[in-house]
Design a protein around this motif. Structure first.
Motif, mmCIF file in Angstrom:
data_model
loop_
_atom_site.group_PDB
_atom_site.id
_atom_site.type_symbol
_atom_site.label_atom_id
_atom_site.label_comp_id
_atom_site.label_asym_id
_atom_site.label_seq_id
_atom_site.Cartn_x
_atom_site.Cartn_y
_atom_site.Cartn_z
ATOM 1 N N UNK A 465 -33.505 13.952 20.056
ATOM 2 C CA UNK A 465 -33.615 12.628 20.658
ATOM 3 C C UNK A 465 -33.017 12.664 22.056
ATOM 4 N N UNK A 466 -33.671 11.992 23.017
ATOM 5 C CA UNK A 466 -33.136 11.895 24.386
ATOM 6 C C UNK A 466 -33.701 10.653 25.067
ATOM 7 N N UNK A 467 -32.960 10.066 26.006
ATOM 8 C CA UNK A 467 -33.447 8.875 26.712
ATOM 9 C C UNK A 467 -34.691 9.181 27.540
ATOM 10 N N UNK A 468 -35.479 8.160 27.770
ATOM 11 C CA UNK A 468 -36.681 8.304 28.607
ATOM 12 C C UNK A 468 -36.316 8.176 30.083
ATOM 13 N N UNK A 469 -35.381 7.266 30.399
ATOM 14 C CA UNK A 469 -35.070 6.950 31.792
ATOM 15 C C UNK A 469 -33.629 7.320 32.154
ATOM 16 N N UNK A 470 -33.413 7.582 33.447
ATOM 17 C CA UNK A 470 -32.062 7.847 33.935
ATOM 18 C C UNK A 470 -31.365 6.538 34.286
ATOM 19 N N UNK A 471 -30.194 6.613 34.912
ATOM 20 C CA UNK A 471 -29.405 5.431 35.217
ATOM 21 C C UNK A 471 -30.053 4.529 36.265
ATOM 22 N N UNK A 472 -31.016 5.057 37.024
ATOM 23 C CA UNK A 472 -31.715 4.264 38.038
ATOM 24 C C UNK A 472 -33.062 3.754 37.549
ATOM 25 N N UNK A 473 -33.388 4.028 36.308
ATOM 26 C CA UNK A 473 -34.653 3.574 35.750
ATOM 27 C C UNK A 473 -35.801 4.531 35.953
ATOM 28 N N UNK A 474 -35.546 5.696 36.544
ATOM 29 C CA UNK A 474 -36.596 6.689 36.748
ATOM 30 C C UNK A 474 -36.803 7.503 35.474
ATOM 31 N N UNK A 475 -38.038 7.929 35.263
ATOM 32 C CA UNK A 475 -38.331 8.788 34.115
ATOM 33 C C UNK A 475 -37.647 10.134 34.337
ATOM 34 N N UNK A 476 -36.893 10.561 33.355
ATOM 35 C CA UNK A 476 -36.157 11.821 33.475
ATOM 36 C C UNK A 476 -37.117 13.000 33.540
ATOM 37 N N UNK A 477 -36.824 13.924 34.454
ATOM 38 C CA UNK A 477 -37.625 15.127 34.563
ATOM 39 C C UNK A 477 -37.305 16.071 33.412
ATOM 40 N N UNK A 478 -38.254 16.940 33.059
ATOM 41 C CA UNK A 478 -38.044 17.817 31.891
ATOM 42 C C UNK A 478 -36.735 18.597 31.921
ATOM 43 N N UNK A 479 -36.352 19.144 33.081
ATOM 44 C CA UNK A 479 -35.134 19.946 33.152
ATOM 45 C C UNK A 479 -33.892 19.079 32.963
ATOM 46 N N UNK A 480 -33.944 17.814 33.422
ATOM 47 C CA UNK A 480 -32.836 16.885 33.179
ATOM 48 C C UNK A 480 -32.827 16.455 31.717
ATOM 49 N N UNK A 481 -34.016 16.248 31.194
ATOM 50 C CA UNK A 481 -34.168 15.742 29.832
ATOM 51 C C UNK A 481 -33.618 16.707 28.793
ATOM 52 N N UNK A 482 -33.846 17.985 28.994
ATOM 53 C CA UNK A 482 -33.467 18.954 27.958
ATOM 54 C C UNK A 482 -31.951 18.996 27.747
ATOM 55 N N UNK A 483 -31.175 18.716 28.798
ATOM 56 C CA UNK A 483 -29.714 18.751 28.661
ATOM 57 C C UNK A 483 -29.158 17.465 28.046
ATOM 58 N N UNK A 484 -30.036 16.476 27.845
ATOM 59 C CA UNK A 484 -29.650 15.244 27.163
ATOM 60 C C UNK A 484 -30.173 15.202 25.736
ATOM 61 N N UNK A 485 -30.914 16.235 25.333
ATOM 62 C CA UNK A 485 -31.487 16.268 23.987
ATOM 63 C C UNK A 485 -30.378 16.456 22.954
ATOM 64 N N UNK A 486 -30.248 15.502 22.054
ATOM 65 C CA UNK A 486 -29.267 15.618 20.976
ATOM 66 C C UNK A 486 -30.005 15.959 19.684
ATOM 67 N N UNK A 487 -29.458 16.913 18.965
ATOM 68 C CA UNK A 487 -30.072 17.317 17.701
ATOM 69 C C UNK A 487 -29.767 16.264 16.641
ATOM 70 N N UNK A 488 -30.821 15.791 15.971
ATOM 71 C CA UNK A 488 -30.659 14.808 14.904
ATOM 72 C C UNK A 488 -30.742 15.441 13.520
ATOM 73 N N UNK A 489 -31.556 16.491 13.397
ATOM 74 C CA UNK A 489 -31.743 17.068 12.067
ATOM 75 C C UNK A 489 -32.492 18.386 12.182
ATOM 76 N N UNK A 490 -32.315 19.212 11.162
ATOM 77 C CA UNK A 490 -33.057 20.464 11.035
ATOM 78 C C UNK A 490 -33.101 20.793 9.547
ATOM 79 N N UNK A 491 -34.308 20.947 9.005
ATOM 80 C CA UNK A 491 -34.427 21.168 7.571
ATOM 81 C C UNK A 491 -35.712 21.940 7.264
ATOM 82 N N UNK A 492 -35.760 22.515 6.082
ATOM 83 C CA UNK A 492 -36.922 23.306 5.686
ATOM 84 C C UNK A 492 -37.841 22.502 4.770
ATOM 85 N N UNK A 493 -39.134 22.768 4.881
ATOM 86 C CA UNK A 493 -40.146 22.128 4.028
ATOM 87 C C UNK A 493 -41.215 23.154 3.673
ATOM 88 N N UNK A 494 -41.963 22.853 2.639
ATOM 89 C CA UNK A 494 -43.153 23.641 2.293
ATOM 90 C C UNK A 494 -44.379 22.850 2.700
#
Length: 639
Positions: A465-494
């Motif tokens: 999960x990560x925000x769409x916009x920065x503090x100025x309301x601009x859409x975050x660029x991919x390189x900025x976005x990846x450092x704001x990505x927080x892991x919510x879950x990781x699990x196995x399925x069939x």
């Protein structure tokens, strides 16, 4: 002699943590005698604040923990623990005892009491503790007392808007417990227990703390934090309003405008020297060990080697040369008000793993350290299609199931801490402190994925999960976005042939800890099962899984990726049933980390905009959801 049950061991261990600052006597009223195994301990005096960031403190703590761990029988371990309690430093004792309980094979199934109930003074403002004591003296001793926790600071300070996050009991307890499961001075040759990918986990857990903090800042219309790169710049002020039960002195406040100053043990120049040597190793692509051998910082093991060096763990390849950048940074910041010890003050909260997250400088310091790790990660090529794809698997749709479709509501909820087992109020009824913390409604992920092959596929589902916009309301660029990505879950399925509906509760997150049993419940044996999985108390609190969002409904990217479990899984993870409550941040104690991929994959490497097509593969999905904060909420439907 028959083996004791888990419940019996639990009842025998818990009193060791009761009134942790008081000395014990044997049944004859005499002080217990010191075993030869305990000789040489007790160097750090009682009444001083223990810090596992301070090398001398940590060495004594690990020596004591090793004595406890290597005791041949459970009874001998208990005997040694009772003896040591009388003369070693109080905080050091609890640290070492906790490490031992988590790592002794005969303590499997035994839970540690919540650190916030052992040392509530590390979590609850002194004004509140004083009020609790006052109420205990004037209230009927048979009547339970609950006092409201005081707030620290006010709206004149913009940082007050995120104090609910920094001062949250759950995340500060998580940080303390993480350093109990992964002590930096851990010596696998002595204990016989290896900490797999410990250096990498140090990097990733703290990186996630920074990402989460920035998400909270953006939720409150605050800019993302500025890393603490310049060791000579003035620091922002901070006062924790905490006072130590160990010596009665307050944790030092920090006046605005003070800068780091040399101490007897470490200088600012040495800290800069450590930084330059580590940065130089990153640029060269290798580190040099104590014998002059060059060790490559490759894409497989480099981040683990680097994490050990930055933390200055026992596994550091050259502690003398690369120093202790992380730990000494904490110590210098904690001592900024009285660096030469002239006034015999307690250090500030940055000196303690149970309190340091309260201070805004903690996150700026760790963002600076994370910049070093990101500099290293930037040396490797961005992930290509082959490394990201899962042939034959396609995510058709992703949705959030809650009261409102694709909207998660947050709110403030109440909880209590029982302080009765830290302070002897001499009354039968408990004394508790009521706290307020951010929480969110329970929700489910609803993922529909198609397996286009004829055979069943084993898959890992990774959710960020990560925000769409920065503090100025601009859409975050991919390189900025990846450092704001927080892991919510990781699990196995069939995944069977055709369409598969995957439903997953937010309560089952691989990041968060399950409910913690209180001191009283452990004393009374509630919930203790003989063959239950071991519980390490390490993990992110469930109530802070989701950022606050805002009143209007803040837009977030919900990124879901399905990868090949046969490619990613490590060994027979899961069969030993050891401390698997929050494996993403805490690993599986004494086992291999359960994911072959780099921690944070696929957001651990640079994302180049010209190659964004590779981030639109069939096994990936990015959905916009909203997180809406409610100032009022109905109790019904919320845990």
């Amino acid at each position: 002699m028959p083996t004791s049950s888990v419940a019996d061991k639990q009842k025998r261990i818990i009193p060791l943590f009761t009134y942790a600052t008081s000395k014990t006597k044997d049944k004859f009223g005499m002080r217990v005698q010191r075993e030869p195994k305990l000789q040489g301990l007790g160097i750090l005096g009682r009444g001083q604040l223990f810090s596992c960031f301070h090398q001398a403190h940590l060495e004594e703590a690990i020596k004591l923990a090793e004595v406890f761990i290597l005791a041949k029988t459970f009874s001998e371990f208990l005997d040694l623990a009772y003896q040591a309690r009388d003369y070693v430093n109080e905080g050091l004792y609890v640290f070492s005892l906790s490490v031992a309980v988590l790592h002794r094979d005969d303590c499997r199934g035994v839970s540690l009491p919540p650190i916030q109930e052992v040392f509530p003074d590390k979590f609850v403002p002194v004004e509140t503790m004083y009020n609790a004591y006052k109420q205990a003296t004037i209230t009927d001793p048979e009547k339970e007392i609950i006092v409201e926790s005081e707030t620290t600071g006010n709206v004149l300070d913009p940082e007050y808007n995120v104090a609910y996050y920094r001062e949250d009991v759950g995340i500060n307890a998580h940080h303390w417990h993480w350093h109990i499961v992964y002590p930096s001075a851990w010596n696998a040759e002595v204990t016989g227990k290896t900490k797999d990918r410990k250096g990498e986990l140090f990097y990733y857990m703290h990186q996630q703390m920074c990402a989460r903090y920035d998400c909270e800042r953006l939720s409150n219309d605050l800019p993302r934090m500025v890393p603490f790169h310049n060791f000579h710049e003035p620091l922002e002020g901070y006062s924790a309003h905490l006072s130590s039960i160990i010596n009665g002195l307050p944790y030092s406040s920090r006046s605005k405008g003070l800068a780091l100053h040399d101490m007897h043990d470490i200088s600012v120049q040495e800290l800069e020297r450590f930084r330059e040597r580590i940065s130089g190793a990153i640029n060269l692509g290798y580190v040099t060990d104590t014998h002059g051998n060059e060790i490559d910082l490759d894409e497989h093991n480099g981040i683990d080697i680097l994490g050990d060096i930055v933390e200055s763990s026992h596994e550091s390849v050259n502690k003398e040369f690369y120093g202790s950048l992380h730990n000494w940074g904490h110590v210098l910041m904690a001592a900024v008000e009285d660096p030469d010890g002239k006034f015999q003050c307690n250090p500030g909260v940055m000196d303690d793993t149970a309190t340091s997250l309260r201070d805004p400088i903690f996150y700026r310091w760790h963002r600076f350290l994370d910049d070093l790790f990101q500099e290293f990660k930037s040396k490797f090529h961005p992930y290509n299609k082959k490394e990201l794809e899962f042939p034959g698997v396609k995510i058709e749709s992703v949705a959030i199931e809650s009261k409102e479709h694709d909207v998660i509501h947050t709110f403030f909820a109440e909880d209590t801490i029982d302080v009765t087992y830290a302070y002897n109020f001499r009354r039968p009824a408990p004394v508790k402190v009521r706290l307020h913390h951010l929480d969110h409604e329970p929700f489910n992920y609803n993922i529909i994925a198609t397996n286009q092959s004829a055979n069943k596929k084993h898959a890992f589902v990774r959710i960020f999960l990560a925000p769409v916009h920065d503090e100025l309301g601009n859409v975050l660029k991919p390189e900025e976005l990846r450092r704001l990505m927080i892991e919510l879950d990781k699990f196995s399925v069939e995944l069977h042939h055709g369409s598969n509906t995957i439903k997953r509760s937010s309560k089952d997150s691989s990041v968060t800890i399950s409910s913690v049993r209180s001191f009283r419940e452990l004393l009374e044996g509630e919930g203790i099962k003989e063959h239950a999985s071991e519980f390490c108390s390490c993990g992110w609190p469930d109530h802070l899984l989701i950022p606050k969002g805002n009143d209007q409904g803040m837009e977030f990217n919900l990124f879901v990726m399905v990868t090949d479990e046969l490619r990613d899984r490590v060994g027979d993870y899961g069969h030993a049933d050891i401390c698997m409550d929050a494996v993403s941040y805490c690993g599986a104690k004494d086992q291999f980390y359960p994911d072959r991929r780099p921690m944070g994959f696929p957001f651990d490497r640079v994302i180049q905009e010209e190659e964004m097509g590779q981030w639109q593969l069939p096994n990936m999905s990015n959905t916009h959801i909203k997180i809406q904060h409610q100032h009022q909420h109905e109790k019904d439907g919320h845990d």
